[in-house]
Scaffold this motif. Structure first.
Motif, PDB file in Angstrom:
ATOM      1  N   THR A 195      -6.345  -2.512   9.520  1.00 22.35           N
ATOM      2  CA  THR A 195      -5.674  -1.374   9.159  1.00 22.35           C
ATOM      3  C   THR A 195      -5.276  -1.671   8.211  1.00 22.35           C
ATOM      4  OG1 THR A 195      -4.712  -1.649  10.864  1.00 22.35           O
ATOM      5  CG2 THR A 195      -6.742  -0.030  12.228  1.00 22.35           C
ATOM      6  N   GLY A 196      -5.060  -0.268   7.260  1.00 25.40           N
ATOM      7  CA  GLY A 196      -4.474  -0.431   5.969  1.00 25.40           C
ATOM      8  C   GLY A 196      -4.273  -1.344   4.848  1.00 25.40           C
ATOM      9  N   VAL A 197      -4.791  -2.435   5.270  1.00 22.18           N
ATOM     10  CA  VAL A 197      -4.676  -3.356   4.744  1.00 22.18           C
ATOM     11  C   VAL A 197      -4.577  -3.371   2.807  1.00 22.18           C
ATOM     12  CG1 VAL A 197      -4.908  -5.410   6.396  1.00 22.18           C
ATOM     13  CG2 VAL A 197      -6.667  -4.404   4.641  1.00 22.18           C
ATOM     14  N   PHE A 327      -7.035 -10.796  -1.281  1.00 24.88           N
ATOM     15  CA  PHE A 327      -5.673 -10.411  -0.091  1.00 24.88           C
ATOM     16  C   PHE A 327      -5.649  -9.830  -1.576  1.00 24.88           C
ATOM     17  CE2 PHE A 327      -5.410 -15.080   1.042  1.00 24.88           C
ATOM     18  CZ  PHE A 327      -4.516 -15.177   2.137  1.00 24.88           C
ATOM     19  N   THR A 328      -4.775  -8.606  -0.626  1.00 24.96           N
ATOM     20  CA  THR A 328      -4.118  -7.554  -1.251  1.00 24.96           C
ATOM     21  C   THR A 328      -2.798  -7.311  -1.567  1.00 24.96           C
ATOM     22  OG1 THR A 328      -3.688  -6.107   0.851  1.00 24.96           O
ATOM     23  CG2 THR A 328      -6.071  -6.094  -0.667  1.00 24.96           C
ATOM     24  N   LYS A 329      -1.771  -6.546  -1.693  1.00 26.23           N
ATOM     25  CA  LYS A 329      -0.282  -6.341  -2.024  1.00 26.23           C
ATOM     26  C   LYS A 329       0.304  -7.095  -2.595  1.00 26.23           C
ATOM     27  CE  LYS A 329      -1.165  -3.049   1.850  1.00 26.23           C
ATOM     28  NZ  LYS A 329      -0.732  -2.237   3.023  1.00 26.23           N
ATOM     29  N   ASP A 331       2.224  -7.534  -4.743  1.00 21.27           N
ATOM     30  CA  ASP A 331       3.389  -6.935  -5.815  1.00 21.27           C
ATOM     31  C   ASP A 331       4.056  -6.842  -4.630  1.00 21.27           C
ATOM     32  OD1 ASP A 331       1.204  -4.489  -4.218  1.00 21.27           O
ATOM     33  OD2 ASP A 331       2.614  -3.265  -5.431  1.00 21.27           O
ATOM     34  N   GLU A 332       3.861  -6.530  -3.449  1.00 19.84           N
ATOM     35  CA  GLU A 332       4.947  -6.667  -2.246  1.00 19.84           C
ATOM     36  C   GLU A 332       5.207  -7.839  -1.292  1.00 19.84           C
ATOM     37  OE1 GLU A 332       3.455  -3.199   0.640  1.00 19.84           O
ATOM     38  OE2 GLU A 332       3.452  -2.000  -0.875  1.00 19.84           O
ATOM     39  N   CYS A 333       4.595  -9.271  -2.199  1.00 17.85           N
ATOM     40  CA  CYS A 333       5.604 -10.315  -0.846  1.00 17.85           C
ATOM     41  C   CYS A 333       5.988 -10.490  -1.770  1.00 17.85           C
ATOM     42  CB  CYS A 333       3.857 -11.041  -0.916  1.00 17.85           C
ATOM     43  SG  CYS A 333       3.653 -12.317  -0.360  1.00 17.85           S
TER      44      CYS A 333
HETATM   45  N1  LIG Z   1       1.422  -2.086  -2.768  1.00 13.88           N
HETATM   46  C1  LIG Z   1       0.175  -2.170  -2.803  1.00 13.88           C
HETATM   47  N2  LIG Z   1      -0.187  -0.957  -1.983  1.00 13.88           N
HETATM   48  C2  LIG Z   1      -1.918  -1.090  -1.623  1.00 13.88           C
HETATM   49  C3  LIG Z   1      -2.372  -1.909  -2.692  1.00 13.88           C
HETATM   50  N3  LIG Z   1      -3.582  -1.666  -2.466  1.00 13.88           N
HETATM   51  C4  LIG Z   1      -4.106  -0.861  -1.481  1.00 13.88           C
HETATM   52  N4  LIG Z   1      -2.478  -0.645  -0.977  1.00 13.88           N
HETATM   53  C5  LIG Z   1      -2.076   1.127  -0.553  1.00 13.88           C
HETATM   54  O1  LIG Z   1      -2.411   0.226   0.874  1.00 13.88           O
HETATM   55  C6  LIG Z   1      -2.548   1.562   1.600  1.00 13.88           C
HETATM   56  C7  LIG Z   1      -4.193   1.365   2.755  1.00 13.88           C
HETATM   57  O2  LIG Z   1      -4.524   1.568   1.463  1.00 13.88           O
HETATM   58  P1  LIG Z   1      -6.346   1.917   1.769  1.00 13.88           P
HETATM   59  O3  LIG Z   1      -7.721   1.046   1.099  1.00 13.88           O
HETATM   60  O4  LIG Z   1      -6.858   3.513   3.043  1.00 13.88           O
HETATM   61  O5  LIG Z   1      -6.302   0.946   2.964  1.00 13.88           O
HETATM   62  P2  LIG Z   1      -7.612   0.370   4.048  1.00 13.88           P
HETATM   63  O6  LIG Z   1      -7.339  -1.086   4.646  1.00 13.88           O
HETATM   64  O7  LIG Z   1      -8.798   0.917   3.532  1.00 13.88           O
HETATM   65  O8  LIG Z   1      -6.845   1.068   5.396  1.00 13.88           O
HETATM   66  P3  LIG Z   1      -7.927   1.544   6.707  1.00 13.88           P
HETATM   67  O9  LIG Z   1      -9.532   2.173   6.168  1.00 13.88           O
HETATM   68  O10 LIG Z   1      -7.188   2.952   7.244  1.00 13.88           O
HETATM   69  O11 LIG Z   1      -7.730   0.334   8.025  1.00 13.88           O
HETATM   70  C8  LIG Z   1      -2.563   3.329   0.695  1.00 13.88           C
HETATM   71  O12 LIG Z   1      -1.559   3.509   0.673  1.00 13.88           O
HETATM   72  C9  LIG Z   1      -2.964   1.847  -0.870  1.00 13.88           C
HETATM   73  O13 LIG Z   1      -2.463   2.939  -2.039  1.00 13.88           O
HETATM   74  C10 LIG Z   1      -1.477  -2.967  -3.354  1.00 13.88           C
HETATM   75  O14 LIG Z   1      -2.810  -4.172  -3.405  1.00 13.88           O
HETATM   76  N5  LIG Z   1      -0.608  -3.115  -3.116  1.00 13.88           N
END
Ligand SMILES: Nc1nc2c(ncn2[C@@H]2O[C@H](COP(=O)(O)OP(=O)(O)OP(=O)(O)O)[C@@H](O)[C@H]2O)c(=O)[nH]1
Ligand SMILES: [Mg+2]
Length: 382
Positions: A195-197, A327-329, A331-333
């Motif tokens: 979730t939320g990745v 791999f996401t985020k 920028d936060e790692c």
């Molecule tokens: N800093 C940062 N935030 C990101 C990145 N990618 C996604 N987000 C943020 O992460 C949060 C969750 O993103 P979603 O795309 O909804 O994640 P998801 O995996 O689809 O979530 P679920 O469907 O609930 O499992 C959002 O606030 C995005 O803007 C990234 O590369 N960097």
């Protein structure tokens, strides 16, 4: 050992007060009884009240008052009390055991590392480089392995040491395995992960690249009807990019949905993030992937997830045999070495990196040069 003590007073209030003053608020009263006063003249007087109280440990700063009624036979109470507080103690004991076990494991790992270090006998200078790699997030075991290999390459081929490390890291990270389209061939790609990745956001970024940059005919399917607002989130992206979005409620429905999208170049399938240990989630996901005939599955994982948690997550997805890691985020790692650790542990290809929330941007192929530049910003030596 619990403290069990009897208190005597004229009335209940007085006795309870004595207990509170001597043993504190945590004391438990396990028995009260009325006691006839001794002597014929006292026969018609109100009986005294006796209460037996117990406490696991005397609160700090308190001591047992010698004037209170001595307990003549507290052994059976102690047994009784000990048996009731046993489960509490057992739990504490179990926790202590877990901690001891963790500590032993840590020591064991340390000893193993020391042994490995001794085996490869690194000079102080090379040990410094190992430290630099570990500060970057590469686990020590991998750092030693890399430095040892670089040392050998440097000695045999006379390659500059930093260049040797660079080459080894690039080799371990591998080339990015991005989505590639063939002419007249429809490609179906599914995004899975906890979730939320950032699955949905990343999917929108990839759509933007293919539909805007490559002018491909792209379609979206989501099976995330689980989370409130999930379909709406994707619908907003689909509308902005002017591409169709289909929703499937059951995995089997995807077959019919795909028939409607026969002439598309690329179809991206978004899935709901759920706890990966949920068995029904496994079943649904497996079914969705097999029914859709997806050629690619991208397992999306946040680069900020620590190594052991990420390993557990990847392990929980091992029911899927073939996937790429996205791999996401980034920028936060601040420990990008983690990406290398996970790549070395799984040997799965890396597809993309994302490094921000901006859908029109913040996506790139999983280039090792990005990671290497962060580790060694200049062209200089270590
Ligand atoms: N800093 C940062 N935030 C990101 C990145 N990618 C996604 N987000 C943020 O992460 C949060 C969750 O993103 P979603 O795309 O909804 O994640 P998801 O995996 O689809 O979530 P679920 O469907 O609930 O499992 C959002 O606030 C995005 O803007 C990234 O590369 N960097
Ligand atoms: Mg989502």
């Amino acid at each position: 050992m619990a403290i069990v003590k009897r208190f005597l007073g004229e009335n209940q209030k007085e006795v309870f007060n004595k207990i509170k003053v001597e043993l504190g608020d945590e004391a438990i009263i396990i028995n009260t009884r009325k006691i006839r006063r001794k002597g014929i003249t006292n026969f018609f007087k109100k009986p005294l009240i006796e209460a037996t109280a117990v406490i696991d440990e005397l609160p700090a700063g308190r001591s047992l008052n010698a004037n209170t009624l001595p307990d003549e036979d507290n052994s059976k109470f102690i047994d009784l009390v000990n048996s009731t507080i046993k489960s509490d103690k057992m739990e504490k004991l179990e926790n202590q055991l877990i901690q001891v076990n963790d500590a032993i494991n840590m020591v064991y790992q340390e000893v193993n590392l020391i042994k490995k270090k001794e085996m490869v006998t690194l000079s102080p200078m090379l040990n410094k480089i190992v430290d630099k790699l570990t500060r970057f997030g590469i686990i020590e075991e991998n750092a030693i392995k890399i430095i040892d290999e670089a040392k050998k390459i440097h000695e045999i081929t006379d390659t500059n040491f930093t260049e040797a490390v660079r080459g080894i890291l690039a080799n371990y990270l591998g080339e990015p395995s991005i989505i590639e389209l063939e002419k007249n061939e429809r490609k179906i790609v599914t995004f899975i992960g906890p979730t939320g990745v950032g699955k949905t956001t990343t999917l929108a970024k990839i759509v933007a690249v293919f539909s805007l940059k490559y002018d491909a005919k792209v379609g979206l399917i989501t099976e995330d009807t689980y989370r409130i607002g999930a379909v709406e989130q994707l619908k907003i992206y689909a509308d902005i990019l002017g591409i169709p979005l289909e929703v499937v409620y059951e995995p089997e429905e995807i077959v019919e949905t795909l028939e409607k999208m026969d002439d598309f170049d690329l179809i991206l399938v978004d899935t709901a993030g759920k706890n990966p240990s949920d068995k029904s989630y496994h079943k649904n996901l497996e079914k969705l992937i097999s029914e859709s005939g997806a050629q690619e599955v991208h397992l999306v994982i946040s680069s900020t997830t620590d190594y052991s948690t990420a390993l557990k997550i990847l392990d929980s997805y091992s029911f899927i045999k073939d996937y790429k890691i996205l791999f996401t985020k980034l920028d936060e790692c601040d420990k990008l070495g983690n990406i290398l650790n996970l790549k070395m542990a799984t040997k799965m290809p890396l597809s993309y990196f994302t490094y921000g929330q901006n859908v029109a941007d913040d996506l790139m192929p999983a280039n090792h040069s990005y990671i290497l530049k962060k580790l060694l910003p200049s062209e200089g030596e270590f």
